[in-house]
Scaffold this motif. Structure first.
Motif, PDB file in Angstrom:
ATOM      1  N   THR A  17       7.808   4.014   3.003  1.00 35.87           N
ATOM      2  CA  THR A  17       6.790   4.685   4.106  1.00 35.87           C
ATOM      3  C   THR A  17       5.830   5.791   3.455  1.00 35.87           C
ATOM      4  N   LEU A  18       4.652   5.847   3.745  1.00 34.72           N
ATOM      5  CA  LEU A  18       3.617   6.843   3.396  1.00 34.72           C
ATOM      6  C   LEU A  18       3.133   7.412   4.552  1.00 34.72           C
ATOM      7  N   ASP A  35       5.145   2.471  -7.087  1.00 38.45           N
ATOM      8  CA  ASP A  35       4.718   2.259  -5.682  1.00 38.45           C
ATOM      9  C   ASP A  35       5.626   3.232  -4.740  1.00 38.45           C
ATOM     10  N   THR A  85      -0.426   0.913  -5.517  1.00 44.97           N
ATOM     11  CA  THR A  85      -1.237   0.173  -4.396  1.00 44.97           C
ATOM     12  C   THR A  85      -1.520   1.206  -3.041  1.00 44.97           C
ATOM     13  N   MET A  86      -0.777   2.281  -3.068  1.00 42.94           N
ATOM     14  CA  MET A  86      -1.212   3.206  -1.888  1.00 42.94           C
ATOM     15  C   MET A  86      -2.297   3.981  -2.226  1.00 42.94           C
ATOM     16  N   ARG A  87      -2.825   4.056  -3.486  1.00 41.16           N
ATOM     17  CA  ARG A  87      -3.902   4.877  -3.821  1.00 41.16           C
ATOM     18  C   ARG A  87      -5.111   4.809  -2.675  1.00 41.16           C
ATOM     19  N   HIS A  97       1.060  14.650   2.354  1.00 43.11           N
ATOM     20  CA  HIS A  97       1.559  13.449   2.186  1.00 43.11           C
ATOM     21  C   HIS A  97       3.187  13.075   1.836  1.00 43.11           C
ATOM     22  N   SER A 129       1.253   3.826   6.180  1.00 42.91           N
ATOM     23  CA  SER A 129       1.785   2.362   5.737  1.00 42.91           C
ATOM     24  C   SER A 129       3.252   2.208   5.682  1.00 42.91           C
ATOM     25  N   GLN A 130       3.888   1.050   5.729  1.00 41.44           N
ATOM     26  CA  GLN A 130       5.242   0.766   5.536  1.00 41.44           C
ATOM     27  C   GLN A 130       5.201  -0.760   4.954  1.00 41.44           C
ATOM     28  N   LEU A 167      -5.257   4.798   0.271  1.00 38.63           N
ATOM     29  CA  LEU A 167      -4.801   5.695   1.436  1.00 38.63           C
ATOM     30  C   LEU A 167      -4.746   7.111   1.151  1.00 38.63           C
ATOM     31  N   VAL A 169       6.500  10.385   0.919  1.00 31.90           N
ATOM     32  CA  VAL A 169       6.744   9.037   0.741  1.00 31.90           C
ATOM     33  C   VAL A 169       8.186   9.034   0.722  1.00 31.90           C
TER      34      VAL A 169
END
Length: 746
Positions: A588-589, A520, A483-485, A565, A581-582, A487, A567
């Motif tokens: 968190t990213l 994720d 899902t974080m792709r 980055h 994101s969180q 970002l 995670v």
């Protein structure tokens, strides 16, 4: 009914029974769930995804660029790069489902192999069926599913011992070639400890044959040992790179004492026939082993194995000795002679987790159970069925069930042993009733044999229902994309950092939805599936010095290796990171702007010790930004002038850079320094130096250059040559036919 018709009917009933047992044991699979716990989602899913990626691109996956700054892939035996069933499963079912397919297929293979071995040893049909079920379909083997390489290797045990028995008793090319081929397949599965105990049992079988002439026994042992030696040649393409990785890893360059990690405890040995006798277990990395989640093999089956060892035929003695030796080895630190062997005697000292040897003990016990069932049938001839005897046996069983709980409380046993205690007298009591209950001619050997066989198989089914291991996971959440792709930049040219350990082991029931959310969270090593290079990694032996990097947690090291980055299962690790994101579970990213690129130039270099290099890369001032700290090569002191480096081409095993150096410089590439990497500058080979403790560096002169790195390890090339020669020799011997001499004229 004729003999062929009887055999056909028995074969059909056996096949139907096997399918029914499989459907019951693996019923979660029929409901759309897959095997995903423990190492399956952490290691085997990512490895399968990388294997599929490599096969799709037409590359042999020798190097994995995604884990720990890059490290060998095919050299980690459990990657099963050279194991044909792994290729087939991954290509046909994909990286997620393939692991469940392999588990079910190898459970069938294990049961079938033991069945055929027992038939070869002249055990009866129902006795052989019990032995196959005890090994291939026991709760122990099913619960071992997350350790897929061990299951796959153990599944070949019956076939290997069949071939070894034939080599010892029916010398010829066919048995010898089968022994070499099956043993090579066992090695290719990636559990050399399993092949080691298979060889040990095979030698015992060859040395304990019925022939009494010592020279013949010695010849049988030599032939069996020769078959295993040929298998090592066939598997040299995997074994030599593995040996190189071991030599270049942190395990052999430190006071490694991992040989006794996860030794069996005495309560765990008892739990093979006494369910829950080993619960509660100690800490995850404590005195108890957690490699095998359940060790239960069946009370009736174990009792039959003891009877087979005592009253079975002479050909069963090798398996009795093998079971005893392997149980003692599995105790590791809890049995001083075993600890000495495992720590000081090669090849045992090369491996860790003594609990793995208990799988071999289970195999020997399964074979002995077949001899025990037939021995029970023979003993039944001396027993007259009687209602009185049956009533006495029933009363004794009830009394034992009532008394064993209080007795267990008085003994120095674990808390849950009392809960599993009634199982033992109940199952043994039913076995005695099978012999004594006067149902027609029920006490005749054939009836007793079938009755005990049915009881043993039903006990295994009941144990599966009550123990419920391993856990399965719904397939759908595992197939969801990252899902974080959106970002992350595309293409992604940096590196990520993840929590190397993640939540507590999900087997312990502490973490919720860990497996479903593992992609994720980029839980090690699932970032490989997303094709995201990472500093961290899980599982395989790590190249030398990489632990100082991925376990340090220091900002300077993160910046050196290009971490762009982060995670985390919590807040970002540093205050200046940008939170991207969180999610609701706290993952968190975050992003940084201080990371160095994958390749850069410096005009200063010093030759230093490893301790000095570690101090430099750990320095918050980050002196490595303009100075290379070399383990070899020449010092350099030029004015800092920058220069430029651009990526031209890259792949898993190659990297091509366009370099414009403003002066004499060192090109630093923040990938692992490892034997087998060859560098060329404008087509001329140059030395690859170890810089900044663990990464690569090459010297370049002023001007524009094309620098190329290729992974061409000698261990793979030599191993491939040996395997090809061994394979050609195997085929040649198989098809060679001696020329017949013409008959002499009369």
């Amino acid at each position: 009914m004729t003999a062929p018709a009887t055999r056909s009917r028995a074969g059909l009933l056996t096949a139907v029974g096997l399918v029914a047992m499989l459907a019951f044991v693996y019923s979660p699979v029929l409901r759309g769930q897959v095997l995903a716990s423990r190492d399956v989602f952490r290691i085997f899913f990512p490895d399968s995804a990388f294997l599929l990626e490599s096969l799709g691109s037409g590359e042999l996956p020798l190097w994995n660029p995604y884990i720990r700054l890059g490290q060998p892939f095919a050299a980690t035996l459990y990657s099963q790069v050279y194991y044909p069933p792994r290729w087939a499963a991954v290509l046909l079912a994909g990286p997620i489902v393939s692991m469940t397919v392999l588990q079910v297929a190898h459970a069938v293979l294990a049961a079938t192999g033991v069945f055929l071995l027992c038939r070869r040893l002249r055990a009866s049909w129902p006795a052989s069926l019990v032995a196959g079920a005890m090994f291939g379909l026991s709760p122990m083997m099913t619960g071992l599913g997350p350790q897929q390489n061990v299951v796959d290797a153990a599944a070949w045990s019956g076939f290997i011992l069949c071939a070894a028995y034939d080599v010892a008793h029916r010398p010829g090319r066919g048995p010898f070639l089968r022994l070499a081929a099956y043993s090579a397949l066992s090695l290719f599965t990636g559990s050399p400890e399993t092949t080691l105990w298979q060889g040990l049992v095979a030698v015992l079988v060859a040395g304990a044959g019925a022939r009494k002439v010592p020279r013949e026994r010695a010849g049988a042992v030599v032939r069996v040992a020769g078959g295993f030696a040929l298998s090592a040649v066939l598997a040299a393409v995997a074994l030599l790179p593995t040996a190189e990785l071991a030599r270049s890893s942190s395990r052999l360059h430190s006071d490694w004492a991992g040989q006794l990690t996860w030794s069996m405890s005495w309560p765990q040995v008892l739990s093979a026939l006494w369910p829950l006798a080993d619960w509660p277990r100690g800490a995850y990395w404590g005195e108890d082993q957690w490699f095998i989640l359940t060790l239960f093999l069946g009370t009736v089956s174990c009792a039959l194995a003891v009877l087979g060892a005592v009253r079975g035929p002479r050909r069963g003695r090798a398996f009795a000795l093998g079971a005893l030796v392997l149980v003692l080895l599995s105790l590791g630190r809890n049995f001083a002679p075993a600890a000495w062997v495992l720590q000081g005697v090669p090849p045992f000292s090369f491996f860790r987790y003594p609990a793995k040897y208990f799988v071999g003990a289970a195999f020997c016990l399964a074979v002995l159970s077949a001899f025990g069932l037939d021995a029970a049938a023979r003993l039944a001839r001396r027993v007259r069925p009687s209602r009185l005897h049956a009533a006495v046996a029933f009363v004794a069983m009830v009394g034992a069930i009532a008394a064993i709980g209080p007795v267990a409380r008085l003994l120095p046993m674990r808390a849950s042993a009392e809960a599993g205690a009634p199982w033992v007298p109940f199952c043994l009591g039913l076995a005695v009733l099978v012999v004594f209950v006067p149902l027609g001619a029920f006490a005749r050997p054939r009836r007793v044999r079938y009755g005990l066989a049915a009881l043993a198989v039903l006990e295994l089914a009941a144990a599966h229902a009550l123990l419920g291991v391993p856990t399965y996971t719904p397939l759908e959440p595992l197939l969801k994309p990252l899902t974080m792709r959106p970002l992350l930049p595309q293409p992604f040219q940096g590196r990520i950092s993840t929590d190397v350990n993640g939540p507590a082991d999900p087997t312990l029931g502490v973490a919720s939805n860990t497996i479903e959310r593992s992609l994720d969270r980029l839980m090690p090593n699932r970032f490989v599936e997303a094709r995201l290079p990472a500093l961290e990694g899980n599982g395989a032996p790590e190249p030398l010095y990489s632990e100082e990097f991925h376990l340090a947690g220091k900002r300077s090291i993160y910046d050196l290796v290009g971490i762009t980055h982060y995670v985390r299962w919590g807040p970002p690790p540093f205050d200046d990171l940008e939170l991207l994101s969180q999610v609701e579970d706290g993952t968190t990213l975050s992003r940084t702007g201080t990371a160095l690129p994958q390749a850069f130039l410096v005009q200063r270099a010093r030759v230093v010790t490893d301790e000095q290099a570690l101090e430099a890369v750990s320095d918050p001032a980050q002196p490595f930004r303009d100075t290379a700290f070399l383990a070899s090569g020449e010092a350099l002191e030029r004015p800092r002038c920058g220069g430029s480096v651009s990526l031209e081409r890259h792949g898993a095993q190659r990297l091509e850079l366009k370099v414009d150096a403003c002066d004499d410089s060192y090109l630093i590439v923040t990938d692992s320094h490892y034997p087998g990497w060859v560098a060329t500058v404008d087509g001329e080979e140059v030395p690859v130096h170890r810089a900044n403790l663990a990464v690569r560096a090459v010297r370049v002169s002023r001007g524009a250059h094309v620098v190329r790195f290729d992974y061409r390890p000698w261990s793979f090339r030599v191993g491939l040559a040996l395997s090809v020669l061994g394979g050609l020799g195997l085929v040649g011997v198989a098809f060679w036919r001696p020329r017949r001499r013409p008959a002499a004229a009369v």
